[in-house]
Structures are given as C-alpha cells and as structure tokens.
Design a protein around this motif. Sequence first.
Motif, PDB file in Angstrom:
ATOM      1  N   LYS A 185     -32.588  99.387 -10.824  1.00  0.00           N
ATOM      2  CA  LYS A 185     -31.768  99.085  -9.636  1.00  0.00           C
ATOM      3  C   LYS A 185     -31.735 100.325  -8.739  1.00  0.00           C
ATOM      4  CE  LYS A 185     -27.672  99.674  -8.457  1.00  0.00           C
ATOM      5  NZ  LYS A 185     -27.934 100.161  -7.092  1.00  0.00           N
ATOM      6  N   ILE A 245     -19.157 103.866 -15.712  1.00  0.00           N
ATOM      7  CA  ILE A 245     -20.232 103.265 -16.511  1.00  0.00           C
ATOM      8  C   ILE A 245     -20.053 103.645 -17.986  1.00  0.00           C
ATOM      9  CG2 ILE A 245     -22.732 103.392 -16.925  1.00  0.00           C
ATOM     10  CD1 ILE A 245     -23.001 103.536 -13.814  1.00  0.00           C
ATOM     11  N   GLU A 259     -26.684 111.139 -16.209  1.00  0.00           N
ATOM     12  CA  GLU A 259     -27.045 112.383 -15.501  1.00  0.00           C
ATOM     13  C   GLU A 259     -26.195 112.430 -14.239  1.00  0.00           C
ATOM     14  OE1 GLU A 259     -28.972 114.475 -16.790  1.00  0.00           O
ATOM     15  OE2 GLU A 259     -30.529 113.468 -17.946  1.00  0.00           O
ATOM     16  N   LEU A 260     -25.227 113.354 -14.203  1.00  0.00           N
ATOM     17  CA  LEU A 260     -24.207 113.269 -13.151  1.00  0.00           C
ATOM     18  C   LEU A 260     -24.242 114.483 -12.217  1.00  0.00           C
ATOM     19  CD1 LEU A 260     -21.485 111.833 -15.544  1.00  0.00           C
ATOM     20  CD2 LEU A 260     -23.257 110.612 -14.289  1.00  0.00           C
ATOM     21  N   GLY A 261     -23.127 114.785 -11.631  1.00  0.00           N
ATOM     22  CA  GLY A 261     -23.092 115.816 -10.594  1.00  0.00           C
ATOM     23  C   GLY A 261     -23.146 117.241 -11.152  1.00  0.00           C
ATOM     24  N   PHE A 459     -33.748 117.731 -19.831  1.00  0.00           N
ATOM     25  CA  PHE A 459     -32.955 117.981 -18.628  1.00  0.00           C
ATOM     26  C   PHE A 459     -31.681 117.144 -18.711  1.00  0.00           C
ATOM     27  CE2 PHE A 459     -31.622 116.639 -14.396  1.00  0.00           C
ATOM     28  CZ  PHE A 459     -31.472 117.867 -13.766  1.00  0.00           C
TER      29      PHE A 459
HETATM   30  P1  NAD Z   1     -23.459 107.089  -6.772  1.00  0.00           P
HETATM   31  O1  NAD Z   1     -22.897 107.371  -8.098  1.00  0.00           O
HETATM   32  O2  NAD Z   1     -22.563 106.586  -5.724  1.00  0.00           O
HETATM   33  O3  NAD Z   1     -24.639 106.005  -6.895  1.00  0.00           O
HETATM   34  C1  NAD Z   1     -25.727 106.174  -7.774  1.00  0.00           C
HETATM   35  C2  NAD Z   1     -26.272 104.808  -8.163  1.00  0.00           C
HETATM   36  O4  NAD Z   1     -25.315 104.132  -8.958  1.00  0.00           O
HETATM   37  C3  NAD Z   1     -26.547 103.889  -6.990  1.00  0.00           C
HETATM   38  O5  NAD Z   1     -27.694 103.109  -7.310  1.00  0.00           O
HETATM   39  C4  NAD Z   1     -25.298 103.021  -6.927  1.00  0.00           C
HETATM   40  O6  NAD Z   1     -25.540 101.769  -6.333  1.00  0.00           O
HETATM   41  C5  NAD Z   1     -24.963 102.875  -8.398  1.00  0.00           C
HETATM   42  N1  NAD Z   1     -23.560 102.690  -8.734  1.00  0.00           N
HETATM   43  C6  NAD Z   1     -22.474 103.246  -8.143  1.00  0.00           C
HETATM   44  N2  NAD Z   1     -21.353 102.870  -8.799  1.00  0.00           N
HETATM   45  C7  NAD Z   1     -21.738 102.091  -9.835  1.00  0.00           C
HETATM   46  C8  NAD Z   1     -21.060 101.417 -10.896  1.00  0.00           C
HETATM   47  N3  NAD Z   1     -19.726 101.466 -11.023  1.00  0.00           N
HETATM   48  N4  NAD Z   1     -21.777 100.718 -11.792  1.00  0.00           N
HETATM   49  C9  NAD Z   1     -23.108 100.654 -11.701  1.00  0.00           C
HETATM   50  N5  NAD Z   1     -23.829 101.249 -10.718  1.00  0.00           N
HETATM   51  C10 NAD Z   1     -23.139 101.968  -9.797  1.00  0.00           C
HETATM   52  O7  NAD Z   1     -24.191 108.421  -6.357  1.00  0.00           O
HETATM   53  P2  NAD Z   1     -25.056 108.713  -5.060  1.00  0.00           P
HETATM   54  O8  NAD Z   1     -24.158 109.016  -3.939  1.00  0.00           O
HETATM   55  O9  NAD Z   1     -26.030 107.623  -4.875  1.00  0.00           O
HETATM   56  O10 NAD Z   1     -25.840 110.038  -5.558  1.00  0.00           O
HETATM   57  C11 NAD Z   1     -25.312 111.310  -5.445  1.00  0.00           C
HETATM   58  C12 NAD Z   1     -24.726 111.773  -6.771  1.00  0.00           C
HETATM   59  O11 NAD Z   1     -25.666 111.700  -7.822  1.00  0.00           O
HETATM   60  C13 NAD Z   1     -24.306 113.230  -6.722  1.00  0.00           C
HETATM   61  O12 NAD Z   1     -23.049 113.383  -7.310  1.00  0.00           O
HETATM   62  C14 NAD Z   1     -25.351 113.943  -7.545  1.00  0.00           C
HETATM   63  O13 NAD Z   1     -24.985 115.143  -8.119  1.00  0.00           O
HETATM   64  C15 NAD Z   1     -25.682 112.924  -8.555  1.00  0.00           C
HETATM   65  N6  NAD Z   1     -27.028 113.171  -9.085  1.00  0.00           N
HETATM   66  C16 NAD Z   1     -27.149 113.627 -10.366  1.00  0.00           C
HETATM   67  C17 NAD Z   1     -28.403 113.910 -10.895  1.00  0.00           C
HETATM   68  C18 NAD Z   1     -28.583 114.379 -12.305  1.00  0.00           C
HETATM   69  O14 NAD Z   1     -29.661 114.278 -12.835  1.00  0.00           O
HETATM   70  N7  NAD Z   1     -27.567 114.890 -12.958  1.00  0.00           N
HETATM   71  C19 NAD Z   1     -29.527 113.707 -10.112  1.00  0.00           C
HETATM   72  C20 NAD Z   1     -29.363 113.256  -8.811  1.00  0.00           C
HETATM   73  C21 NAD Z   1     -28.091 112.972  -8.303  1.00  0.00           C
END
Ligand code: NAD
Length: 487
Positions: A185, A245, A259-261, A459
Amino acid sequence: MTSITSMNIVYDKFFIGGEWIAPSSDKVIVSIDPSTELTNGQVPEALEADIDKAVAAARTAFDDPSTWSGCDPAERAKVMLRLADEIDARAAGFQERVSAQNGMPVAVAAQLEIGYPSAILRYYADLASKAEFSEIRPGMFGGEIEVRRQPIGVVAAIVPWNFPQALTMFKLAPALATGCTIVIKPSPETVLDAYLLAEAVEAAGVPAGVVNIAPGGREAGAHLVSHPLVNKVAFTGSTAAGQKIGEVCGRLLRPATLELGGKSAAIVLDDADLDLSKIGEGLFTSTLLNNGQTCFLGTRILAPKSRYEEVVDAFTAFAGSLQVGVASSPDTQIGPMATARQRERVESYISQGKNAGARITVGGSRPRDLDAGFFVEPTVFADVDNRAAIAQEEIFGPVLSVISYQDDEHAIQLANDSKFGLGGTVWTSDPERGAALARRVHTGTIGINRYIPDPAAPFGGVKNSGLGRELGPEGLASYQETQTIYL
Ligand code: NAD
C-alpha cells in the motif's frame, strides 16, 4: 490503461492477482508536483473492498505451494533477478516520477530511488539462493530434528512517501526471497512510481498474486493491517501511525516490523576536520538528504564548546551553499517539501525555535526567487538547548540545530537524551575514537564520518524509532517462521 501527456500520468486500474482490475469506486488520488503545485497524474484510490481483493489474491497465491511459497529458492531468485532488470530498465521513469511527486531532487533520486532498490533485490536474490531454509539437528534426547524456516505468509507492506521505491524494496525483496506473497500500500503522495513497479512485476513474469499493489490512504492501510488473512505487517512511517499499528498487531498477535521517525545526533568531536571540500558530501547525505525528509538524518549537531563557533560557521556555510530549486533540475540539492502541510509543519517548528530564543544563522524563510512550490530555505539554528522542541521533535525538513557540549561524556549523554534512536554520525579524524564513542550511543545504526544504509547490514531503530530490523540477513529472518519437526 495509461495515458501520458507531458507528465500527466493517469491510471484507472489496480494491479492485483497478476491482472489490471477495475477499482470498486470512482474515488481517485490526484498527484501534485510540489515544485510547481500543478497536478501531474491520477490513480484510483483503494478502498476496503479493493484491499480485500488484493489480500485474497495474495492469500490464494501463497496457499498454493506450487505458485511461489513452496518453490525452489533458486527459482525464486531467478524471478527476482528478472524483476531487478525490469526495474533498472525503467530507471529514468522512476527517477522522474518520484521527483515529480515528492520533490526529491533528481540527483538524490538517482542515488537512492534508482539503482539502490534493484541492488537490494539482487542482494536478497543471492541470499535466497544461498540461505539454508531447513536443517537437520541431532536431538539431545536421541533422534533427529528438522528445523524449517518457512515463509511467514501474506505480508502487508505500508510505505511512506519520502523514499517510496527504496522503502518498498526493504520489504518486497526479503518477502520474495523467503517465499511470502505481498500487498503493497503506497502512500497517497507517491502513487505513480508504484504503477511503474507493477509494470515491472508484470514484465518480469512474477507469478500472479505474489505482488499486489493498492495505493490508498490511512483507512485502507488500517484495513490492511487488521485483515484476517494477513500474517505479517511491515510498516515505515511516523511514530504516531506506528504506535497505532503496533497496538492492533499486539491485539492480533501479528508480527510487525516498524520503521519509524528519528531525531539523530551528528556528534562533531574536537578533532574533527571541518573542511567542507572533504566532508561536505557526507554531511549532506547524513544531515539534509532529500530536503531534510529522511528518517535517519542527524539533525541535532552536537558541537564541542571549545570549537562551537567554528562548527556553527561550518554548518552555516554548508547549508547556505546548497542549491535550492525545482526537483527536476540536475543542479538542485534542496527541493520543496513534499506537501503544503509538510511545509506548514516545518515553518511552525522554525517559529517555535525563534520563540524559544535560538539564533538563526542561515535560512529561516521561503526562498524569495521561487514563486511556486512548497519550498523552505535550509536553516541552521545555533544556541539550541537539547530539551527544546526543535532539538527533540522530528521536523522532517531542512532544519538543523547546533547544540554545545562540554566533553565526550556529555556528548554521549546529549545524544542519548532523545525519545528516538534510529541513526547518527560521529565526525572525527580518529575513526577508532569515533567507533568507541558510537558504541555508547543508543541507536539502531550510526556512522563514522559517513552514513548510508547498506543492503547488507540491518537497519532500524530503538525507542520511538521502531521495532525490528530491515535489510541484511536479519531482514530475511523477519519474513520467516520456524517450524520444528521431531523426526
Ligand atoms: P505516516 O505515518 O503518516 O504514513 C506512512 C504510511 O502509513 C502511509 O502509507 C499512510 O497512508 C499509512 N498510514 C498512516 N496511518 C496509518 C494507520 N493507522 N494504519 C495503517 N496505515 C497508516 O508517515 P508519512 O508522513 O507518510 O512519512 C513520514 C514519516 O515516516 C516520518 O515520521 C519519518 O521519520 C518516517 N519514516 C521512517 C523511516 C524509517 O525507516 N524509520 C523511513 C522513512 C520515513
């Protein structure tokens, strides 16, 4: 199925079960170029009914062992290598589409969104053909025991917009290598590149239902995460979404990789060489890559008190020297924020930094010469307290904070004084001293005078940066379940 008129790419179907199928509704996702604010494409939006179809296709494919899950791993590896070739054949398209959707400068896309994903796929194809998927052990109480590493099943892969292809491949490659099937997705901000991937999957002859792609919003993602026919969730995104999640997966006892922020530290030691002609490239990748929209960036610059002004001057010169412009220009180093909302968020942090008394040494505004696009100047704050919001929270934009420390112990203490723990760097002319210090920083990954995730190494993060690891052999293991047979 598609029509392309100078970057107006329109799709009207989903790639599910090896076919292009009609969506369940007429809802669409419109793609906007953040460099120009103009629309550049449209795809159908996956709703719950579409996600159900994608999961059903993945389930059917997984449950027939002759399709993929029970195949000889060497055969799977051949298909993966074909897919890597098909992805490479579309490199220019991936580069153009990613940059036109999330504002990643084409030069950065060339480094990480093309070539890099197919390298990950080839790495896992190699692992698939070499890995032991079953072994026989002598039992302690006599007899033999077979230990099988089976594919975990249907994977729900949820991907953010910042590195859509690389982060998809962090999940897709190990899933394919182990024999899993997958529903991807993509984020609504980056959907057009996902269709190129679907075309590559089709052209590579990946068996029907093994890879299914359904772009949609949060609701679609949430439906996928809790779907009864899914066996594992692989998520990259914000900590807030990861926590939600994680709660759902905890209740369902469903394995999840999160993998988060991040808010990583770049620790400049008192012996660091600050000559930008030598370290500029490494600084760029590790502190401002992709317009500051990269999870692992070291955006807290820890500077020794003895050289504080020198470090501030170096970062000010570095950030001020970066070419800001439209993502499609090969000279651009800093493009726009991916969305208007993302720019608002970054600007709100810049205001908070000013209000908290931090000193802006460069940037802080929108560039005056660009009248469209979601741009923010690369910005450096000096005199920042490590407890300030701009030092503790993930800004996800081109904003660096320089924080003073007394000695190495104090630097380690400040580096660890964060709710995150994903990346980081140590800058020093003594790599052994740097590595000794790095070992004491509580983070999933850290680099000495450089930083770039390597496909061969795990990672991921600790604390609020997530759970589990992607990449490397460790990434393979998280798509497997162990079965023991007492023979
Ligand atoms: P986001 O969490 O809003 O969305 C990420 C994905 O998750 C999107 O596809 C979104 O549609 C989906 N999503 C959102 N809420 C959901 C839920 N409750 N259930 C299921 N799916 C859901 O993040 P974003 O704004 O798209 O991306 C930026 C964030 O991602 C930043 O905080 C960044 O640090 C983090 N990030 C982390 C890594 C890592 O590897 N640790 C890599 C890249 C980005």
